[in-house]
Design a protein around this motif. Structure first.
Motif, PDB file in Angstrom:
ATOM      1  N   CYS A  48       7.253  -5.646 -12.220  1.00  0.00           N
ATOM      2  CA  CYS A  48       6.632  -6.950 -12.028  1.00  0.00           C
ATOM      3  C   CYS A  48       7.726  -8.019 -12.059  1.00  0.00           C
ATOM      4  O   CYS A  48       8.531  -8.050 -12.993  1.00  0.00           O
ATOM      5  CB  CYS A  48       5.614  -7.197 -13.130  1.00  0.00           C
ATOM      6  N   LEU A  91       4.502  -1.205 -13.207  1.00  0.00           N
ATOM      7  CA  LEU A  91       3.346  -1.431 -12.349  1.00  0.00           C
ATOM      8  C   LEU A  91       2.591  -0.125 -12.194  1.00  0.00           C
ATOM      9  O   LEU A  91       3.184   0.949 -12.238  1.00  0.00           O
ATOM     10  CB  LEU A  91       3.788  -1.928 -10.973  1.00  0.00           C
ATOM     11  N   ASP A  96      -3.285   0.955  -7.913  1.00  0.00           N
ATOM     12  CA  ASP A  96      -4.742   0.905  -7.839  1.00  0.00           C
ATOM     13  C   ASP A  96      -5.127   1.227  -6.401  1.00  0.00           C
ATOM     14  O   ASP A  96      -5.122   0.347  -5.532  1.00  0.00           O
ATOM     15  CB  ASP A  96      -5.247  -0.470  -8.265  1.00  0.00           C
ATOM     16  N   ASN A 109      -8.169  -0.635  -4.563  1.00  0.00           N
ATOM     17  CA  ASN A 109      -7.964  -1.990  -4.049  1.00  0.00           C
ATOM     18  C   ASN A 109      -6.665  -2.156  -3.287  1.00  0.00           C
ATOM     19  O   ASN A 109      -6.350  -3.262  -2.841  1.00  0.00           O
ATOM     20  CB  ASN A 109      -8.003  -2.992  -5.207  1.00  0.00           C
ATOM     21  N   GLU A 167      -3.511  -2.084  -4.378  1.00  0.00           N
ATOM     22  CA  GLU A 167      -2.726  -3.076  -5.098  1.00  0.00           C
ATOM     23  C   GLU A 167      -1.833  -2.412  -6.143  1.00  0.00           C
ATOM     24  O   GLU A 167      -2.127  -1.321  -6.622  1.00  0.00           O
ATOM     25  CB  GLU A 167      -3.638  -4.062  -5.834  1.00  0.00           C
ATOM     26  N   VAL A 170      -0.637  -3.085  -9.921  1.00  0.00           N
ATOM     27  CA  VAL A 170      -1.163  -3.852 -11.049  1.00  0.00           C
ATOM     28  C   VAL A 170      -0.117  -4.000 -12.145  1.00  0.00           C
ATOM     29  O   VAL A 170       0.494  -3.015 -12.564  1.00  0.00           O
ATOM     30  CB  VAL A 170      -2.422  -3.160 -11.613  1.00  0.00           C
ATOM     31  N   ARG A 180      -0.288  -4.909 -15.825  1.00  0.00           N
ATOM     32  CA  ARG A 180      -1.219  -5.137 -16.933  1.00  0.00           C
ATOM     33  C   ARG A 180      -0.704  -6.240 -17.861  1.00  0.00           C
ATOM     34  O   ARG A 180      -1.483  -7.011 -18.393  1.00  0.00           O
ATOM     35  CB  ARG A 180      -1.432  -3.840 -17.703  1.00  0.00           C
ATOM     36  N   ALA A 200      -2.526  -8.554  -9.913  1.00  0.00           N
ATOM     37  CA  ALA A 200      -2.401  -7.442  -8.971  1.00  0.00           C
ATOM     38  C   ALA A 200      -1.721  -7.945  -7.707  1.00  0.00           C
ATOM     39  O   ALA A 200      -2.112  -8.972  -7.141  1.00  0.00           O
ATOM     40  CB  ALA A 200      -3.774  -6.872  -8.643  1.00  0.00           C
ATOM     41  N   TYR A 201      -0.682  -7.215  -7.300  1.00  0.00           N
ATOM     42  CA  TYR A 201       0.059  -7.544  -6.086  1.00  0.00           C
ATOM     43  C   TYR A 201      -0.503  -6.733  -4.928  1.00  0.00           C
ATOM     44  O   TYR A 201      -0.673  -5.517  -5.050  1.00  0.00           O
ATOM     45  CB  TYR A 201       1.544  -7.216  -6.254  1.00  0.00           C
ATOM     46  N   ALA A 246      -0.233 -12.771  -5.563  1.00  0.00           N
ATOM     47  CA  ALA A 246      -0.973 -11.921  -6.498  1.00  0.00           C
ATOM     48  C   ALA A 246      -2.295 -12.581  -6.887  1.00  0.00           C
ATOM     49  O   ALA A 246      -2.444 -13.804  -6.818  1.00  0.00           O
ATOM     50  CB  ALA A 246      -0.133 -11.667  -7.741  1.00  0.00           C
ATOM     51  N   LEU A 271      -6.433 -10.814 -12.708  1.00  0.00           N
ATOM     52  CA  LEU A 271      -7.393  -9.765 -13.055  1.00  0.00           C
ATOM     53  C   LEU A 271      -8.214 -10.191 -14.257  1.00  0.00           C
ATOM     54  O   LEU A 271      -7.688 -10.739 -15.230  1.00  0.00           O
ATOM     55  CB  LEU A 271      -6.649  -8.467 -13.377  1.00  0.00           C
ATOM     56  N   LEU A 302      -9.396  -0.253 -14.993  1.00  0.00           N
ATOM     57  CA  LEU A 302      -8.124   0.368 -14.618  1.00  0.00           C
ATOM     58  C   LEU A 302      -7.546   1.230 -15.748  1.00  0.00           C
ATOM     59  O   LEU A 302      -6.814   2.174 -15.499  1.00  0.00           O
ATOM     60  CB  LEU A 302      -7.101  -0.697 -14.225  1.00  0.00           C
TER      61      LEU A 302
END
Length: 65
Positions: A13, A20, A23, A26, A28, A30, A32, A37-38, A52, A55, A63
């Motif tokens: 990130c 990361l 997901d 979606n 993406e 993520v 956390r 989420a990118y 991004a 969430l 997730l």
């Protein structure tokens, strides 16, 4: 379209420098820690914080399962 596992090992990130997770539902990546989420477009991660999305607690809980 999935992200190459080798690439996922290298990406972090840009805000937190944390790991990361992918997901697939979606499409993406993520973060956390940052709670964002990118998007991944045409197999290319868009690692810009401005692109991004935030969430919610519910999304993060889903997730984690």
């Amino acid at each position: 379209m999935a992200v190459d596992p080798k690439l996922l090992e290298l990406l972090v990130c840009p805000l937190t420098k944390g790991a990361l997770s992918w997901d697939a539902a979606n499409n993406e990546l993520v973060s956390r820690l940052a709670r964002i989420a990118y998007p991944v477009r045409d197999g290319i991660p868009v690692m810009l914080p401005s692109e991004a999305r935030s969430l919610s607690d519910e999304e993060l809980a889903k997730l984690a399962r």
